[in-house]
Structures are given as structure tokens and as C-alpha cells.
Design a protein around this motif. Structure first.
Motif, mmCIF file in Angstrom:
data_model
loop_
_atom_site.group_PDB
_atom_site.id
_atom_site.type_symbol
_atom_site.label_atom_id
_atom_site.label_comp_id
_atom_site.label_asym_id
_atom_site.label_seq_id
_atom_site.Cartn_x
_atom_site.Cartn_y
_atom_site.Cartn_z
ATOM 1 N N VAL A 139 -0.287 3.069 -4.639
ATOM 2 C CA VAL A 139 -0.352 1.998 -3.632
ATOM 3 C C VAL A 139 -0.699 0.584 -4.553
ATOM 4 N N ARG A 140 0.224 -0.441 -4.115
ATOM 5 C CA ARG A 140 0.141 -1.553 -5.184
ATOM 6 C C ARG A 140 -0.350 -2.840 -4.452
ATOM 7 N N ASP A 141 -0.452 -2.919 -3.104
ATOM 8 C CA ASP A 141 -0.834 -4.236 -2.588
ATOM 9 C C ASP A 141 -2.422 -4.141 -2.062
ATOM 10 N N PRO A 142 -3.213 -4.853 -2.199
ATOM 11 C CA PRO A 142 -4.470 -4.884 -1.942
ATOM 12 C C PRO A 142 -4.567 -5.021 -0.300
ATOM 13 N N GLY A 143 -3.766 -5.598 0.011
ATOM 14 C CA GLY A 143 -3.848 -5.842 1.575
ATOM 15 C C GLY A 143 -3.512 -4.667 2.109
ATOM 16 N N ASN A 144 -2.434 -4.063 1.807
ATOM 17 C CA ASN A 144 -2.212 -2.630 2.390
ATOM 18 C C ASN A 144 -3.512 -1.484 2.513
ATOM 19 N N LEU A 145 -3.777 -1.381 1.012
ATOM 20 C CA LEU A 145 -4.862 -0.666 0.507
ATOM 21 C C LEU A 145 -6.148 -0.938 1.730
ATOM 22 N N GLY A 146 -6.431 -2.070 1.693
ATOM 23 C CA GLY A 146 -7.691 -2.402 2.507
ATOM 24 C C GLY A 146 -7.569 -2.153 4.056
ATOM 25 N N THR A 147 -6.379 -2.295 4.553
ATOM 26 C CA THR A 147 -5.953 -2.161 5.801
ATOM 27 C C THR A 147 -6.063 -0.587 6.271
ATOM 28 N N ILE A 148 -5.708 0.149 5.194
ATOM 29 C CA ILE A 148 -5.525 1.701 5.453
ATOM 30 C C ILE A 148 -6.997 2.064 5.096
ATOM 31 N N ILE A 149 -7.889 1.622 4.590
ATOM 32 C CA ILE A 149 -9.198 2.166 4.543
ATOM 33 C C ILE A 149 -9.703 1.757 5.844
ATOM 34 N N ARG A 150 -9.495 0.586 6.269
ATOM 35 C CA ARG A 150 -10.040 0.366 7.744
ATOM 36 C C ARG A 150 -9.509 1.107 8.868
ATOM 37 N N THR A 151 -8.294 1.547 8.713
ATOM 38 C CA THR A 151 -7.503 2.157 9.643
ATOM 39 C C THR A 151 -8.126 3.807 9.687
ATOM 40 N N VAL A 152 -8.230 4.169 8.514
ATOM 41 C CA VAL A 152 -8.735 5.540 8.140
ATOM 42 C C VAL A 152 -10.050 5.739 8.868
ATOM 43 N N ASP A 153 -10.824 4.685 8.873
ATOM 44 C CA ASP A 153 -12.236 4.642 9.405
ATOM 45 C C ASP A 153 -12.099 4.604 11.142
ATOM 46 N N ALA A 154 -11.048 3.601 11.422
ATOM 47 C CA ALA A 154 -10.947 3.637 12.857
ATOM 48 C C ALA A 154 -10.407 4.718 13.529
ATOM 49 N N ALA A 155 -9.602 5.559 12.931
ATOM 50 C CA ALA A 155 -8.898 6.632 13.480
ATOM 51 C C ALA A 155 -9.909 7.811 13.232
ATOM 52 N N GLY A 156 -11.006 7.809 12.694
ATOM 53 C CA GLY A 156 -11.886 8.955 12.588
ATOM 54 C C GLY A 156 -11.555 10.060 11.624
ATOM 55 N N ALA A 157 -10.698 9.394 10.500
ATOM 56 C CA ALA A 157 -10.186 10.266 9.448
ATOM 57 C C ALA A 157 -11.402 10.455 8.391
ATOM 58 N N SER A 158 -11.128 11.114 7.449
ATOM 59 C CA SER A 158 -12.216 11.399 6.449
ATOM 60 C C SER A 158 -12.271 10.903 5.165
ATOM 61 N N GLY A 159 -11.163 10.345 4.698
ATOM 62 C CA GLY A 159 -11.132 9.630 3.216
ATOM 63 C C GLY A 159 -9.764 9.414 2.809
ATOM 64 N N VAL A 160 -9.908 8.677 1.708
ATOM 65 C CA VAL A 160 -8.486 8.252 0.987
ATOM 66 C C VAL A 160 -8.403 8.768 -0.349
ATOM 67 N N ILE A 161 -7.269 9.213 -0.673
ATOM 68 C CA ILE A 161 -7.181 9.833 -2.323
ATOM 69 C C ILE A 161 -6.065 9.122 -2.822
ATOM 70 N N LEU A 162 -6.349 8.242 -4.091
ATOM 71 C CA LEU A 162 -5.422 7.220 -4.652
ATOM 72 C C LEU A 162 -4.875 8.197 -5.334
ATOM 73 N N VAL A 163 -3.573 8.179 -5.507
ATOM 74 C CA VAL A 163 -2.805 9.248 -6.397
ATOM 75 C C VAL A 163 -1.923 8.263 -7.172
ATOM 76 N N GLY A 164 -2.001 8.370 -8.553
ATOM 77 C CA GLY A 164 -1.516 7.839 -9.535
ATOM 78 C C GLY A 164 -1.929 6.278 -9.829
ATOM 79 N N GLU A 165 -1.415 5.453 -10.414
ATOM 80 C CA GLU A 165 -1.816 4.235 -10.920
ATOM 81 C C GLU A 165 -1.840 3.295 -9.449
ATOM 82 N N ALA A 166 -3.169 2.786 -9.125
ATOM 83 C CA ALA A 166 -3.184 2.316 -7.765
ATOM 84 C C ALA A 166 -4.046 1.036 -7.889
#
Ligand code: SAM
Length: 285
Positions: A139-166
Motif C-alpha cells: 500500500v502506497r497512499d497514506p490516506g488509503n492506509l489510514g482510511t482502511i485502518i479506520r474501516t477495519v475498526d468500524a467493521a469489527g475486523a481484527s487488524g491489518v497486515i502490511l505485505v511488502g514495502e508499505a
């Protein structure tokens, strides 16, 4: 060595007044805009009183609390200042000019916290039935990553794994986009090889999303095993070496002329579908 690199016994907390941009502590805080400094010090900056309160409630270690003079005397600010001092951190009361320059904003937040980073390691992730994780390929874009972390939280998912250079989850831009969820969502990082090795023993089903995916994302069984939703890079999509190891290649059917969805939007669509299969109505609000 700078202010945040002290790793020995914590000093007794103290409050300092700072008005000069040339103050060395302020220089150290401003240096946290660089990824290298964040990595070296293992710290990062979060803006806003609500975020600082959330972080402290969730047990994150605060090293420095900075607040603008105008916030002095506000009960919640006094409370976080007292907590910072009690845990051996430093409290800085600064001019508006100083806090603007720290946050690089004309209308800055009145409160900024410097916290220790917290990473989850892949070998400590043992997904349980009903859990949903998100893995992001480069993942390259900080806005995308931040939005995804927020969405993981809101969806009741468990966490994020960053694969490769992020991009860095602890950059100011990413932390801003998480709206505080950076403190609630575990984040791990791994190479593609480490991720694939972990997948073999984790008992998970990896649902990779791909524009050429063979399966409509609405037809997948998200309940059979814990699910890892694997998302491709913004520019190049998912590489073959990851796509071919997935248990399913899912596609979100589209209409219109757009080639693809934005990465964070596609992740949100996948997450809320997967969680819809798992959560009962009473578990959401
Ligand atoms: N040009 C890239 C490609 O060819 O894959 C587009 C990447 S897209 C902006 C970023 C990621 O979002 C994709 O790799 C995929 O994981 C996901 N994505 C976006 N739209 C999708 C869709 N309609 N179906 C499945 N995945 C999608």
C-alpha cells in the motif's frame, strides 16, 4: 540521541513552557515528520485531545504531551497532562506559533501527543473463528492506509497486515486519516514470503481481490474459516505470486466506465460484506 530515544528508567514527569521554535525538544518533535526519525525513535505524533484521551485509555505509552496555552485550565487537558506526568512523560505548554509549526497547520489542534509505536508481529496473529483480517500488498497512499485502518475498526475486523514495502501507518497523514483508529487496530508488517509462510500454518482462508477475479464477492463463504482479505497495490494490483496462493479470487462487479474502485473503497466493500455474514444485527449499531 534525541528526546524520544531515552530508553532507560523514565524521568519524573515535568511541565515546561516553550515559546521558541529553536527549542531542541520542539526540533525533535518536528523531526517526527521524517519516517527515518520515527523508526529510530520508535515514536509518532497524534493530534487532537480526543485521540490522546483514546490512546491513554487503550494503554498506549505517551512520551510527550504538547498543548497550546489557550487550552490551559480545560479540565480534560489538565487530566491528560496529569496522566502524562504520572507516567513519567513530559508536558509542554507552548505558544500557538509553536503548535502550528509542529503540526504544519494554520488552524492547529490544541493538543498533540507523542506516543511509542506499537507493532503486532505476524507470529502472534492466530485468527480465531469469526475473525476477519485485511492484508495490503505494498500500500502506497497514506490516506488509503489510514482510511482502511479506520474501516477495519468500524467493521469489527481484527487488524491489518502490511505485505511488502508499505507506507508508514505512523506518519502524520496516515494517523490523521485513521481518526484515532490507529490506537484500536493491530498492525503487522511482513514480506510477501513471510506472509505466505504464515498463511500455511494460520488456518485462514485468504480471499484475494482482483479485477480478473473469477468469483463474485457476494457468493463467498466468509464463515467457514477466519478470513484474510488480501488487497492489491493501487497502481499494479495484486502480483501473481500472491494471487495464485489465494483460496479465492474475488471480484466486485462494477458498472459504468471506471476501471476499478479506489483501494480503500474496495476494502470497505469487501469488509462490510464479510462482516455481514458473521455479525448478528445486535452486534452493530
Ligand atoms: N490497475 C490496478 C489493477 O490492474 O489491478 C488497479 C488497482 S485497484 C485501484 C487497487 C486494488 O483494489 C486492486 O488490486 C484490488 O485488490 C482492489 N479492487 C479495486 N476494484 C476492484 C474490483 N472491482 N474487484 C475486485 N477488487 C478490486
Amino acid at each position: 540521541m534525541n528526546e524520544f530515544q531515552e530508553r532507560g528508567p523514565r524521568r519524573v514527569g515535568q511541565v515546561k513552557e516553550v515559546t521558541s521554535l529553536a527549542n531542541p525538544v520542539i526540533k525533535d518533535i518536528k523531526a517526527l515528520t521524517s519516517k527515518k526519525t520515527r523508526e529510530e525513535t520508535g515514536t509518532f505524533m497524534a493530534e487532537g485531545l480526543k485521540l490522546v484521551i483514546d490512546a491513554l485509555e487503550l494503554g498506549w505509552t505517551i512520551r510527550t504531551l504538547v498543548y497550546a496555552k489557550a487550552a490551559k485550565g480545560k479540565p480534560l487537558v489538565e487530566q491528560v497532562a496529569a496522566k502524562t506526568v504520572a507516567s513519567g512523560g513530559l508536558v509542554l505548554e507552548v505558544s500557538e506559533k509553536v503548535i502550528s509549526s509542529i503540526t504544519r497547520r494554520d488552524n492547529p489542534q490544541m493538543v498533540v501527543g507523542i506516543f511509542d509505536q506499537r507493532w503486532t508481529t505476524l507470529r502472534d496473529i492466530h485468527p480465531k473463528p469469526g475473525e476477519t483480517w485485511v492484508a495490503l500488498d505494498r500500500v502506497r497512499d497514506p490516506g488509503n492506509l489510514g482510511t482502511i485502518i479506520r474501516t477495519v475498526d468500524a467493521a469489527g475486523a481484527s487488524g491489518v497486515i502490511l505485505v511488502g514495502e508499505a507506507t508508514d501507518p505512523f506518519s502524520l497523514e496516515t494517523v490523521r486519516a485513521t481518526m484515532g483508529s490507529v490506537f484500536a487496530v493491530p498492525v503487522a508488517k511482513a514480506t510477501a514470503e513471510e506472509f505466505l509462510a504464515w498463511k500455511k500454518g494460520a488456518g485462514v482462508s485468504v480471499v484475494a481481490t482482483h479485477l480478473a477475479g473469477a468469483v463474485d464477492y457476494r457468493t463467498i463463504d466468509y464463515k467457514k474459516k477466519p478470513v484474510v482479505i488480501l488487497m492489491g497495490n493501487e497502481q499494479s494490483g495484486l502480483p501473481d505470486m500472491l494471487a495464485k496462493e489465494a483460496d479465492a479470487l474475488a471480484r466486485i462487479p462494477q458498472s459504468g466506465r471506471a476501471d476499478s474502485l479506489n483501494l480503500a473503497v474496495a476494502t470497505a466493500v469487501m469488509l462490510f460484506e464479510a462482516r455481514r455474514h458473521i455479525l448478528t444485527l445486535s452486534e452493530t449499531r
